[in-house]
Design a protein around this motif. Sequence first.
Motif, short mmCIF file in Angstrom:
data_model
loop_
_atom_site.label_atom_id
_atom_site.label_comp_id
_atom_site.label_asym_id
_atom_site.label_seq_id
_atom_site.Cartn_x
_atom_site.Cartn_y
_atom_site.Cartn_z
N PHE A 6 0.95 -1.27 -0.06
CA PHE A 6 0.07 0.02 -0.08
C PHE A 6 0.98 1.29 0.12
CE2 PHE A 6 -2.51 -3.36 1.67
CZ PHE A 6 -3.66 -3.18 1.47
N GLN A 11 -0.97 5.07 3.83
CA GLN A 11 -0.77 4.78 5.39
C GLN A 11 -0.88 5.95 6.45
OE1 GLN A 11 1.84 1.54 5.90
NE2 GLN A 11 2.09 1.03 3.77
N CYS A 16 -1.25 0.04 6.89
CA CYS A 16 -1.13 -1.23 5.87
C CYS A 16 0.15 -1.60 5.59
CB CYS A 16 -1.83 -0.87 4.59
SG CYS A 16 -3.70 -0.04 4.69
N VAL A 33 -5.39 -10.11 2.88
CA VAL A 33 -4.67 -8.80 3.63
C VAL A 33 -5.88 -8.27 4.78
CG1 VAL A 33 -3.76 -6.54 3.39
CG2 VAL A 33 -3.32 -8.46 1.64
N PHE A 34 -7.22 -8.28 4.32
CA PHE A 34 -7.94 -7.27 4.92
C PHE A 34 -8.71 -8.30 6.28
CE2 PHE A 34 -9.09 -4.82 0.91
CZ PHE A 34 -8.11 -4.09 1.17
N ASN A 37 -6.47 -7.01 8.73
CA ASN A 37 -6.62 -5.50 8.76
C ASN A 37 -8.03 -5.09 8.25
OD1 ASN A 37 -5.84 -2.89 9.08
ND2 ASN A 37 -4.09 -3.08 7.67
N ALA A 40 -8.22 -1.34 7.11
CA ALA A 40 -7.84 -1.14 5.70
C ALA A 40 -8.87 -1.35 4.50
CB ALA A 40 -6.54 -1.84 5.57
#
Length: 89
Positions: A6, A11, A16, A33-34, A37, A40
């Motif tokens: 990212f 950020q 991220c 990824v999410f 997180n 994000a």
Amino acid sequence: MARVVFTQNIQRHVACPASEVAGSSVRAVLDAVFEANPRARGYVLDDRGALRKHMSVFVDGDRIADRVGLSDPVPEGAEVYVFQALSGG
């Protein structure tokens, strides 16, 4: 595995860190990824799971075509970059 990065301007709003995740499509990679997180996710995707208007995703240097379904393929070892468009005068 794909490497997901990212850009710094994102950020500033939500942390991220770069990560390595499995997945064969942009959707699968971003979901991975999410999962770790979720904050994000809301910054990058809208309520329908589509890419927000001012966000762009590139896979190995090519902008993805499917901004709604995120079905573009992600080859093994790919680099996925998530950008936020900047605008202003």
